[in-house]
Design a protein around this motif. Structure first.
Motif, PDB file in Angstrom:
ATOM      1  N   SER A  72       5.094   7.891  -9.227  1.00  0.00           N
ATOM      2  CA  SER A  72       4.549   6.999  -8.200  1.00  0.00           C
ATOM      3  C   SER A  72       3.165   6.527  -8.605  1.00  0.00           C
ATOM      4  CB  SER A  72       4.467   7.709  -6.842  1.00  0.00           C
ATOM      5  OG  SER A  72       5.739   8.104  -6.387  1.00  0.00           O
ATOM      6  N   ILE A  73       2.842   5.305  -8.216  1.00  0.00           N
ATOM      7  CA  ILE A  73       1.503   4.748  -8.406  1.00  0.00           C
ATOM      8  C   ILE A  73       0.931   4.450  -7.028  1.00  0.00           C
ATOM      9  CG2 ILE A  73       0.165   2.834  -9.375  1.00  0.00           C
ATOM     10  CD1 ILE A  73       2.345   2.569 -11.523  1.00  0.00           C
ATOM     11  N   VAL A  74      -0.242   5.011  -6.734  1.00  0.00           N
ATOM     12  CA  VAL A  74      -0.861   4.863  -5.415  1.00  0.00           C
ATOM     13  C   VAL A  74      -2.091   3.971  -5.525  1.00  0.00           C
ATOM     14  CG1 VAL A  74      -1.940   6.068  -3.490  1.00  0.00           C
ATOM     15  CG2 VAL A  74      -0.030   7.135  -4.708  1.00  0.00           C
ATOM     16  N   LEU A  75      -2.184   2.982  -4.634  1.00  0.00           N
ATOM     17  CA  LEU A  75      -3.358   2.109  -4.548  1.00  0.00           C
ATOM     18  C   LEU A  75      -4.044   2.372  -3.209  1.00  0.00           C
ATOM     19  CD1 LEU A  75      -1.734  -1.242  -5.800  1.00  0.00           C
ATOM     20  CD2 LEU A  75      -2.955   0.460  -7.171  1.00  0.00           C
ATOM     21  N   PRO A  76      -5.033   3.257  -3.177  1.00  0.00           N
ATOM     22  CA  PRO A  76      -5.661   3.628  -1.890  1.00  0.00           C
ATOM     23  C   PRO A  76      -6.318   2.448  -1.195  1.00  0.00           C
ATOM     24  CG  PRO A  76      -6.315   5.129  -3.655  1.00  0.00           C
ATOM     25  CD  PRO A  76      -5.603   3.997  -4.311  1.00  0.00           C
ATOM     26  N   ARG A  77      -7.000   1.605  -1.956  1.00  0.00           N
ATOM     27  CA  ARG A  77      -7.734   0.499  -1.337  1.00  0.00           C
ATOM     28  C   ARG A  77      -6.796  -0.473  -0.634  1.00  0.00           C
ATOM     29  NH1 ARG A  77     -12.161  -2.413  -4.933  1.00  0.00           N
ATOM     30  NH2 ARG A  77     -12.944  -0.267  -4.782  1.00  0.00           N
ATOM     31  N   GLN A  78      -5.665  -0.745  -1.282  1.00  0.00           N
ATOM     32  CA  GLN A  78      -4.702  -1.667  -0.681  1.00  0.00           C
ATOM     33  C   GLN A  78      -3.751  -0.965   0.287  1.00  0.00           C
ATOM     34  OE1 GLN A  78      -5.376  -1.358  -3.890  1.00  0.00           O
ATOM     35  NE2 GLN A  78      -5.658  -3.339  -4.878  1.00  0.00           N
ATOM     36  N   GLY A  79      -3.785   0.379   0.275  1.00  0.00           N
ATOM     37  CA  GLY A  79      -2.851   1.106   1.125  1.00  0.00           C
ATOM     38  C   GLY A  79      -1.419   0.900   0.683  1.00  0.00           C
ATOM     39  N   MET A  80      -1.203   0.826  -0.646  1.00  0.00           N
ATOM     40  CA  MET A  80       0.125   0.535  -1.186  1.00  0.00           C
ATOM     41  C   MET A  80       0.575   1.666  -2.102  1.00  0.00           C
ATOM     42  SD  MET A  80       1.031  -2.411   0.046  1.00  0.00           S
ATOM     43  CE  MET A  80       2.384  -2.857  -1.039  1.00  0.00           C
ATOM     44  N   PHE A 112       5.115  11.181 -20.623  1.00  0.00           N
ATOM     45  CA  PHE A 112       5.697   9.881 -20.283  1.00  0.00           C
ATOM     46  C   PHE A 112       5.301   9.456 -18.866  1.00  0.00           C
ATOM     47  CE2 PHE A 112       9.564   9.574 -23.375  1.00  0.00           C
ATOM     48  CZ  PHE A 112       8.683   9.496 -24.432  1.00  0.00           C
ATOM     49  N   LEU A 113       5.221  10.422 -17.940  1.00  0.00           N
ATOM     50  CA  LEU A 113       4.795  10.105 -16.572  1.00  0.00           C
ATOM     51  C   LEU A 113       3.406   9.478 -16.581  1.00  0.00           C
ATOM     52  CD1 LEU A 113       5.934  13.259 -14.541  1.00  0.00           C
ATOM     53  CD2 LEU A 113       6.917  10.973 -14.437  1.00  0.00           C
ATOM     54  N   ARG A 114       2.495  10.088 -17.322  1.00  0.00           N
ATOM     55  CA  ARG A 114       1.134   9.550 -17.400  1.00  0.00           C
ATOM     56  C   ARG A 114       1.123   8.178 -18.061  1.00  0.00           C
ATOM     57  NH1 ARG A 114       0.154  15.007 -18.832  1.00  0.00           N
ATOM     58  NH2 ARG A 114       0.085  14.438 -21.043  1.00  0.00           N
ATOM     59  N   ASP A 115       1.926   8.025 -19.108  1.00  0.00           N
ATOM     60  CA  ASP A 115       1.994   6.731 -19.794  1.00  0.00           C
ATOM     61  C   ASP A 115       2.447   5.623 -18.845  1.00  0.00           C
ATOM     62  OD1 ASP A 115       1.115   7.542 -22.278  1.00  0.00           O
ATOM     63  OD2 ASP A 115       3.114   7.941 -23.067  1.00  0.00           O
ATOM     64  N   ILE A 116       3.504   5.884 -18.100  1.00  0.00           N
ATOM     65  CA  ILE A 116       4.059   4.874 -17.198  1.00  0.00           C
ATOM     66  C   ILE A 116       3.072   4.553 -16.079  1.00  0.00           C
ATOM     67  CG2 ILE A 116       5.889   4.442 -15.501  1.00  0.00           C
ATOM     68  CD1 ILE A 116       7.812   5.926 -17.354  1.00  0.00           C
ATOM     69  N   GLN A 117       2.415   5.581 -15.547  1.00  0.00           N
ATOM     70  CA  GLN A 117       1.429   5.346 -14.489  1.00  0.00           C
ATOM     71  C   GLN A 117       0.297   4.451 -14.980  1.00  0.00           C
ATOM     72  OE1 GLN A 117       0.404   9.364 -13.491  1.00  0.00           O
ATOM     73  NE2 GLN A 117       1.939   9.525 -11.867  1.00  0.00           N
ATOM     74  N   ARG A 118      -0.215   4.737 -16.154  1.00  0.00           N
ATOM     75  CA  ARG A 118      -1.324   3.948 -16.696  1.00  0.00           C
ATOM     76  C   ARG A 118      -0.861   2.559 -17.118  1.00  0.00           C
ATOM     77  NH1 ARG A 118      -3.526   8.964 -20.431  1.00  0.00           N
ATOM     78  NH2 ARG A 118      -4.477  10.173 -18.729  1.00  0.00           N
ATOM     79  N   TYR A 119       0.309   2.502 -17.696  1.00  0.00           N
ATOM     80  CA  TYR A 119       0.816   1.223 -18.200  1.00  0.00           C
ATOM     81  C   TYR A 119       1.057   0.228 -17.062  1.00  0.00           C
ATOM     82  CZ  TYR A 119       3.655  -2.011 -20.991  1.00  0.00           C
ATOM     83  OH  TYR A 119       4.154  -3.131 -21.632  1.00  0.00           O
ATOM     84  N   PHE A 120       1.560   0.713 -15.932  1.00  0.00           N
ATOM     85  CA  PHE A 120       1.917  -0.176 -14.829  1.00  0.00           C
ATOM     86  C   PHE A 120       0.844  -0.253 -13.739  1.00  0.00           C
ATOM     87  CE2 PHE A 120       6.254   0.454 -16.505  1.00  0.00           C
ATOM     88  CZ  PHE A 120       6.704  -0.854 -16.489  1.00  0.00           C
ATOM     89  N   TYR A 121      -0.298   0.399 -13.923  1.00  0.00           N
ATOM     90  CA  TYR A 121      -1.291   0.418 -12.844  1.00  0.00           C
ATOM     91  C   TYR A 121      -1.838  -0.981 -12.549  1.00  0.00           C
ATOM     92  CZ  TYR A 121      -4.989   2.046  -9.774  1.00  0.00           C
ATOM     93  OH  TYR A 121      -5.786   2.255  -8.680  1.00  0.00           O
ATOM     94  N   ARG A 122      -2.303  -1.679 -13.572  1.00  0.00           N
ATOM     95  CA  ARG A 122      -2.837  -3.027 -13.343  1.00  0.00           C
ATOM     96  C   ARG A 122      -1.748  -3.976 -12.871  1.00  0.00           C
ATOM     97  NH1 ARG A 122      -7.167  -4.335 -18.223  1.00  0.00           N
ATOM     98  NH2 ARG A 122      -8.677  -2.690 -17.709  1.00  0.00           N
ATOM     99  N   ASP A 123      -0.552  -3.815 -13.408  1.00  0.00           N
ATOM    100  CA  ASP A 123       0.572  -4.642 -12.958  1.00  0.00           C
ATOM    101  C   ASP A 123       0.844  -4.404 -11.479  1.00  0.00           C
ATOM    102  OD1 ASP A 123       3.141  -6.280 -13.623  1.00  0.00           O
ATOM    103  OD2 ASP A 123       3.926  -4.452 -12.701  1.00  0.00           O
ATOM    104  N   THR A 124       0.730  -3.148 -11.059  1.00  0.00           N
ATOM    105  CA  THR A 124       0.934  -2.805  -9.648  1.00  0.00           C
ATOM    106  C   THR A 124      -0.147  -3.432  -8.777  1.00  0.00           C
ATOM    107  OG1 THR A 124       1.975  -0.718 -10.298  1.00  0.00           O
ATOM    108  CG2 THR A 124       1.215  -0.900  -8.018  1.00  0.00           C
TER     109      THR A 124
END
Length: 221
Positions: A72-80, A112-124
């Motif tokens: 999971s990727i969490v965006l606290p500021r956006q509440g997403m 791999f979990l860390r890779d995917i989280q970092r890779y998709f963070y800006r995209d998210t």
């Protein structure tokens, strides 16, 4: 004597609110929804996981199917929150390497979990801020597998096993994977391969193949 002035206290409500939102979303990510079950029931990635059997394609022994990668990727500021599940296969340079991959698979999955989280963070972040609700999802299915070449048979119908001549290199193992045209997946596969080289050692994994990737945005349900 004059009255003692009371020191004005700073308001900490915004900070406290952000902290509450963050931990609330994080807890929701861990307990409120099982994306692995949703991934399986949605049909996304089923073709990638079962196409070998349905098409009569026997996967080479050097292809290792990892357990599903779910994060999971969490965006606290956006509440997403964005939940991602991926089917990842490793194309090993030798069948003998299956033992070491089996032994070290938990460590590799965590990486791999860390890779995917970092890779998709800006995209998210981009999808949460710029893409309309209901259109943020990103789903990927890999190209179908290639059929192996037909074996050479002798007059009695028995398969001919050709041994390399002295001084010649062994024939490379057949690869059933077509290159993906998706630039997002191309970049992800390169990143995961670099992680394999760090965790397992160089030249053990020939390629990393993302066979399916599916995301969900619980806030949109």
């Amino acid at each position: 004597m004059g009255k003692t002035r009371k020191t004005a206290q700073r308001k900490t409500v915004p900070l406290a609110a952000r902290i509450c939102i963050f931990f609330g979303i994080a807890a929701f990510a861990l307990t409120a929804f099982s994306i692995s079950n949703a991934y399986a029931s949605s049909g996304e990635g089923k073709e990638a996981a079962a196409e070998g059997a349905s098409a009569g394609v026997a996967l080479p022994a050097n292809v290792f199917e990892l357990e599903k990668v779910v994060t999971s990727i969490v965006l606290p500021r956006q509440g997403m929150i964005r939940q991602i599940a991926a089917d990842v296969w490793l194309e090993l340079s030798s069948v003998e390497h299956r033992a070491i991959v089996t032994r070290i698979q938990p460590k590799l999955l965590n990486a791999f979990l860390r890779d995917i989280q970092r890779y998709f963070y800006r995209d998210t972040q981009y999808r949460a801020e710029k893409v309309a609700k209901g259109k943020r999802g990103y789903h990927y299915e890999a190209p179908s597998l290639l059929l192996p070449p037909k074996p050479k048979l002798d007059e009695d119908g028995n398969e001919i096993h050709e041994e390399p001549a002295e001084g010649e290199a062994e024939k490379p193992l057949f690869s059933p994977f077509k290159p993906t045209p998706d630039p997002i997946i191309v970049g992800l596969q390169r990143r995961l391969l670099a992680t394999c080289n760090k965790v397992l050692g160089p030249d053990i994994v020939k390629s990393v193949q993302v066979r399916g990737l599916f995301d969900q945005w619980p806030n949109e349900r």
